[in-house]
Enzyme design. Structure first.
Site, PDB file in Angstrom:
ATOM      1  N   GLY A  11       0.798  -1.227   0.000  1.00 14.57           N
ATOM      2  CA  GLY A  11       0.000   0.000   0.000  1.00 14.57           C
ATOM      3  C   GLY A  11       0.831   1.277   0.000  1.00 14.57           C
ATOM      4  O   GLY A  11       0.438   2.287  -0.586  1.00 14.57           O
ATOM      5  N   ASN A  12       1.993   1.238   0.659  1.00 20.77           N
ATOM      6  CA  ASN A  12       2.865   2.412   0.744  1.00 20.77           C
ATOM      7  C   ASN A  12       3.344   2.912  -0.601  1.00 20.77           C
ATOM      8  O   ASN A  12       3.673   4.084  -0.758  1.00 20.77           O
ATOM      9  CB  ASN A  12       4.104   2.064   1.553  1.00 20.77           C
ATOM     10  N   LYS A 129     -12.915  -8.225   8.719  1.00 23.24           N
ATOM     11  CA  LYS A 129     -12.118  -7.129   8.168  1.00 23.24           C
ATOM     12  C   LYS A 129     -12.904  -5.809   8.208  1.00 23.24           C
ATOM     13  O   LYS A 129     -13.893  -5.652   7.497  1.00 23.24           O
ATOM     14  CB  LYS A 129     -11.762  -7.500   6.725  1.00 23.24           C
ATOM     15  N   LYS A 214      -4.171  -9.370  -0.567  1.00 25.66           N
ATOM     16  CA  LYS A 214      -3.434  -9.255  -1.829  1.00 25.66           C
ATOM     17  C   LYS A 214      -2.200 -10.170  -1.870  1.00 25.66           C
ATOM     18  O   LYS A 214      -1.811 -10.636  -2.942  1.00 25.66           O
ATOM     19  CB  LYS A 214      -3.025  -7.805  -2.103  1.00 25.66           C
ATOM     20  N   LYS A 276       2.193 -12.340   4.175  1.00 27.38           N
ATOM     21  CA  LYS A 276       3.341 -12.302   3.250  1.00 27.38           C
ATOM     22  C   LYS A 276       4.203 -13.552   3.449  1.00 27.38           C
ATOM     23  O   LYS A 276       4.595 -14.206   2.491  1.00 27.38           O
ATOM     24  CB  LYS A 276       4.208 -11.057   3.488  1.00 27.38           C
TER      25      LYS A 276
HETATM   26  P1  ADP Z   1       1.874  -3.704   2.756  1.00 28.91           P
HETATM   27  O1  ADP Z   1       1.061  -2.499   2.459  1.00 28.91           O
HETATM   28  O2  ADP Z   1       3.186  -3.725   2.047  1.00 28.91           O
HETATM   29  O3  ADP Z   1       1.114  -4.986   2.657  1.00 28.91           O
HETATM   30  P2  ADP Z   1       1.826  -4.064   5.643  1.00 28.91           P
HETATM   31  O4  ADP Z   1       1.749  -2.902   6.563  1.00 28.91           O
HETATM   32  O5  ADP Z   1       0.644  -4.929   5.492  1.00 28.91           O
HETATM   33  O6  ADP Z   1       2.319  -3.472   4.257  1.00 28.91           O
HETATM   34  O7  ADP Z   1       3.060  -4.998   6.052  1.00 28.91           O
HETATM   35  C1  ADP Z   1       4.362  -4.460   6.270  1.00 28.91           C
HETATM   36  C2  ADP Z   1       4.574  -4.173   7.750  1.00 28.91           C
HETATM   37  O8  ADP Z   1       4.644  -5.395   8.481  1.00 28.91           O
HETATM   38  C3  ADP Z   1       5.870  -3.500   8.115  1.00 28.91           C
HETATM   39  O9  ADP Z   1       5.794  -2.107   7.939  1.00 28.91           O
HETATM   40  C4  ADP Z   1       6.034  -3.889   9.588  1.00 28.91           C
HETATM   41  O10 ADP Z   1       5.575  -2.850  10.429  1.00 28.91           O
HETATM   42  C5  ADP Z   1       5.101  -5.070   9.776  1.00 28.91           C
HETATM   43  N1  ADP Z   1       5.715  -6.263  10.358  1.00 28.91           N
HETATM   44  C6  ADP Z   1       5.055  -7.092  11.201  1.00 28.91           C
HETATM   45  N2  ADP Z   1       5.830  -8.110  11.572  1.00 28.91           N
HETATM   46  C7  ADP Z   1       7.029  -7.934  10.953  1.00 28.91           C
HETATM   47  C8  ADP Z   1       8.248  -8.681  10.943  1.00 28.91           C
HETATM   48  N3  ADP Z   1       8.384  -9.802  11.651  1.00 28.91           N
HETATM   49  N4  ADP Z   1       9.282  -8.225  10.184  1.00 28.91           N
HETATM   50  C9  ADP Z   1       9.144  -7.084   9.469  1.00 28.91           C
HETATM   51  N5  ADP Z   1       8.015  -6.338   9.443  1.00 28.91           N
HETATM   52  C10 ADP Z   1       6.951  -6.759  10.180  1.00 28.91           C
HETATM   53 MG    MG Z   2      -0.692  -5.542   3.870  1.00 27.30          MG
END
Ligand code: ADP
Ligand code: MG
Length: 313
Positions: A11-12, A129, A214, A276
């Site tokens: 999303g970023n 959600k 996603k 992920k």
């Molecule tokens: P996206 O929009 O890319 O899906 P998300 O916010 O859903 O982003 O996922 C990325 C975030 O996951 C990171 O910014 C971090 O804060 C968080 N995160 C949670 N657990 C972990 C981890 N074990 N290692 C790295 N990041 C993590």
């Molecule tokens: Mg996400």
């Protein structure tokens, strides 16, 4: 033979937290992201791009809610389709421009993509959600009655509609994606996890009000097009163990059985890194490459120099 990479953009890459959701801000972020993705294409990879749509679909829902006195509000699957069009247009245009600047002639095509979910998915029994606006208790009660929405209180900030998040079962339009890739055309597909649809008992399809993760859709896409690499781009350079604690430890690579153990131990949060890692592990188990890294380090990560790789054992 060039490798096929499915790039899942977080999303970023489209809108940063606390940024105003203007067209200009989103286009600027997408342009920056496309400069990095163009480098992957120029390096000879066949690329399919998929992306999140959380804030965008949330805002479209809000526009619908706020304007419903004048124009009837559309259901969530339609809003999801709108967000794919909106983001796809910005991305296709930006990526073509980025490739032109690199003197690389290559076509880019956006597909409106539907993702089939199982109508018997357990998620439909427990919508979880939160989406769209916050409502007061009284308004929430009204929505519950008028629209049959399921409303839940969200962290003391008010009431919100909750929808199911079923698992993606099948991405539609796979043959077209494969043919486009064979012709060296970059494809943007399955945005926001895909427009959710179900197959009815009579064999026909219908849209359904749900949100699909996603990262899990990116995995399905990889499996169905027989991709070589799943590359999940997000706002951290690596996956960490004990993330956010003084003992956090960067993972440069991990075998999938080991990564699965970490997943069970709760190192990766549910709504963010969890899906992920789940996707990365599943794909690696098939003997394929899975990478989680930042947008900026994408090319180096493909070369094995940066990011976190999940390896098949
Ligand atoms: P996206 O929009 O890319 O899906 P998300 O916010 O859903 O982003 O996922 C990325 C975030 O996951 C990171 O910014 C971090 O804060 C968080 N995160 C949670 N657990 C972990 C981890 N074990 N290692 C790295 N990041 C993590
Ligand atoms: Mg996400």
């Amino acid at each position: 033979m060039s490798e096929t990479v499915v790039v899942a953009l977080g999303g970023n890459a489209i809108l940063r937290p606390n940024q105003e959701a203007s067209f200009e801000n989103q286009l600027k972020n997408i342009e920056t992201s496309c400069n990095f993705i163009a480098n992957i294409i120029v390096n000879g990879y066949k690329v399919v791009i998929t992306h999140g749509n959380g804030p965008q679909v949330g805002n479209i829902l809000r526009q619908n809610e706020e304007a419903k006195k004048f124009v009837p509000a559309f259901p969530l699957d339609v809003c999801s389709a709108q967000s794919q069009g909106l983001i796809g247009y910005m991305m296709e245009r930006s990526l073509k421009n980025a490739l032109t600047r690199l003197n690389y002639s290559s076509q880019v095509v956006t597909l409106l993509t539907q993702t089939e979910v199982d109508s018997k998915d357990k998620a439909f029994e427990n919508p979880s959600k939160p989406i769209g606006l916050f409502y007061s208790k009284e308004e929430a009660e009204k929505m519950r009655k008028e629209k049959n929405w399921i409303m839940k209180e969200d962290s003391n900030r008010g009431y919100r509609r909750v929808v199911p998040s079923p698992k993606p079962k099948k991405i539609h339009g796979i043959e077209s994606i494969k043919q486009l890739l064979e012709s060296n055309i970059t494809v943007i597909s399955t945005g926001g996890g895909g427009i959710p649809i179900i197959q009815k008992e009579n064999g026909e399809y219908a849209g359904i009000e749900a949100v699909i993760d996603k990262d899990l859709s990116a995995l399905r896409l990889c499996e169905q097009i027989d991709a070589d690499v799943l590359m999940i781009l997000t706002d951290v350079t690596n996956v960490y163990l004990s993330y956010g604690t003084p003992n956090q430890k960067k993972l440069e690579s991990s075998y999938c059985d080991e990564a699965e153990k970490y997943l069970m131990q709760g190192h990766f949060s549910d709504g963010s890194m969890g899906p992920k890692m789940e996707a990365a592990i599943s794909f690696a188990k098939k003997g394929k490459k899975s990478i989680i890294c930042s947008l900026e380090e994408a090319v180096e990560a493909l070369e094995g120099k940066k990011g976190t790789r999940i390896l098949s054992s």
